[in-house]
Design an enzyme around this catalytic site. Structure first.
Site, PDB file in Angstrom:
ATOM      1  N   GLU A  17      28.071 -17.714  39.476  1.00  0.00           N
ATOM      2  CA  GLU A  17      27.846 -18.745  40.488  1.00  0.00           C
ATOM      3  C   GLU A  17      28.990 -18.720  41.500  1.00  0.00           C
ATOM      4  OE1 GLU A  17      26.397 -22.559  38.614  1.00  0.00           O
ATOM      5  OE2 GLU A  17      26.731 -21.373  36.783  1.00  0.00           O
TER       6      GLU A  17
ATOM      7  N   GLU B  79      27.437 -25.221  25.241  1.00  0.00           N
ATOM      8  CA  GLU B  79      28.057 -24.246  26.146  1.00  0.00           C
ATOM      9  C   GLU B  79      29.031 -23.393  25.358  1.00  0.00           C
ATOM     10  OE1 GLU B  79      30.121 -25.444  29.692  1.00  0.00           O
ATOM     11  OE2 GLU B  79      28.548 -26.841  30.298  1.00  0.00           O
TER      12      GLU B  79
END
Length: 469
Positions: free
Chosen positions: A319, A265
């Site tokens: 998101e 990530e």
């Protein structure tokens, strides 16, 4: 002569091996789904393919997603969530059943290449660290039974906060309380199984907390004078590379020099709260774009120049249901309607030329050239999700203009924002009016998945979208 020819051949082979080793790395993307307005997995797979993205990392083993990825040519990292660690560690049959239901059921049609057992377990408030390595071992034993252990690697993403010291990079060290209980056993397991360490690293956090000491250009891979490591004399031109080498140094400090690493990530938010220094669309585009260019056209880090960088960008989409500060909901490269938040290269060809896939010309929420600069930092707008069901959009529009008391007079026939006369355009105006009227509060731009927040002033024809005060 034969001896000389032999040594010449060996030298050529060694040279070619070095060239292969020092080749470019790979760029994948994290496909998180903590949202209620995302496209179907089938549409997401088409999006990935259209952008040349052939590596994706998931946070679970959702059957609809894994089925959609079948025969796509996209390699996949799946995850066993933290809440299953204790059961997996305690019971081999539980691990066997999990692998059967979530891995062998889909492999090889879905190209699963690795399993992330847990995620940032050391900072899990449920205190699951003690279960991590036993769970990894049981999942591996299950893969052995299915004869998949050579094809599918097992690891576990660690947060960068697992380090006690990261500056200078050469002084990198793990937190002492983690070394014997979990770091060493995990690294032993990774060595024995030929796997690699997964690391989540975000220069954004370091810069945002220390913007008075860290150069923004250094954090964004832009031209800068560089930072010399006082311990080994190596010069760094990017904060991420310094962070990666700090992890390598931490492994070396406990005699694990031969474990590879993948950055599972990394990313930069395109929007944040007022106290989230550096969170902006231009910085996100610079960080991710320059990182992709570095990975796909460059070498490794100063400490490991022969090891290609392999990274997974965070994230595919904004998101809207992620908790926490505004930045948490704005790491995506794409809006839920599949349009880019900003343009960056995603393939080696684009990275070499500096070009990106052109933005869709009918992306109505993107301002024309020059308008971006008019938006103040922190300003946001609410627009309709063009991918939402038409009935859902209409119902949300009716609510906004009715009970929601949005100002919908400008979208009435003959008024300034009536044209373009489309449901998406009218809904966007109404949703934004409601959003601004409610001071852009969290949850006021959802409408059951029919809307989402953007950081650039929307444009529909000649209609001017208002902002809050």
């Amino acid at each position: 002569m034969a001896s000389q020819a032999f040594y010449l051949l060996v030298s050529i082979i060694v040279l070619l091996s070095a060239i292969v080793v020092s080749g470019s790395g790979s760029v994948g993307i994290n496909y998180g789904r903590v949202a209620n307005n995302l496209p179907s997995p089938e549409k997401v797979v088409e999006l990935l393919k259209s952008q040349g993205i052939n590596k994706v990392k998931l946070y679970d083993t959702d059957a609809t997603v894994l089925t959609a990825l079948a025969d796509s040519g996209i390699t996949v990292v799946v995850a066993l969530p933290n809440e299953l660690l204790s059961s997996t560690a305690a019971d081999q049959s539980f691990a066997d059943n999990w692998v059967e239901a979530n891995i062998t059921k889909f492999y090889p049609k879905t190209k699963i290449e690795a399993i992330a057992v847990g995620n940032e377990v050391f900072v899990d408030p449920a205190n699951t660290t003690k279960y991590l390595v036993p769970a990894m071992k049981n999942i591996h034993a299950s893969l052995v039974k299915s004869k998949l252990d050579s094809a599918i690697k097992i690891s576990s993403p660690i947060a960068f906060s697992a380090l006690k010291t990261s500056y200078p990079s050469s002084a990198g060290s793990f937190k002492p309380e983690l070394i014997e209980p979990v770091i060493k056993p995990m690294l032993d397991f990774l060595k024995q199984t030929g796997s690699y360490l997964m690391v989540n690293a975000y220069p954004f956090f370091a810069y945002s907390a220390n913007s008075d000491q860290i150069s923004l250009d250094y954090a964004l891979f832009k031209d800068n004078p560089g930072v010399v490591d006082s311990g080994n004399g190596l010069k760094y031109y990017s904060l991420l590379e310094a962070q990666i080498d700090a992890v390598f140094a931490a492994m070396s400090a406990i005699q694990y020099d031969d474990v590879k690493m993948v950055v599972t990530e990394t990313g930069w938010p395109s929007m944040g709260d007022e106290d989230e220094i550096g969170a902006s669309e231009s910085n996100a585009a610079s960080y991710n774009g320059n990182l992709v260019r570095k990975v796909l056209t460059g070498s490794g880090t100063p400490l490991r120049p022969q090891d290609p960088l392999n990274v997974y960008l965070f994230a595919l989409f904004n998101e809207n249901q992620k908790p926490g500060p505004t930045s948490e909901r704005n790491y995506g490269l794409f809006y839920p309607n599949e349009q880019k938040v900003y343009n960056i290269p995603l393939t080696k060809e684009e990275a070499k030329t500096g070009e990106s896939t052109p933005v869709n010309s009918n992306r109505s929420q993107v301002p024309v050239a020059g308008e971006v600069s008019k938006a103040k930092v922190g300003q946001t707008w609410c627009v309709a999700n063009g991918k939402a069901d038409e009935k859902k959009l209409q119902a949300a529009l009716d609510y906004a203009c009715g009970e929601g008391k949005a100002d919908c007079s400008p979208i009435q026939p003959g008024a300034t924002c009536y044209n373009p006369n489309t449901l998406e355009a009218h809904a966007s105006y109404a949703f934004n009016s409601y959003y601004q009227k409610n001071t852009r509060a969290t949850g006021t731009c959802e409408f059951g998945g029919a809307a989402y927040v953007v950081s650039q002033r929307p444009t529909y024809g000649n209609c001017e979208f208002p902002t809050g005060h």
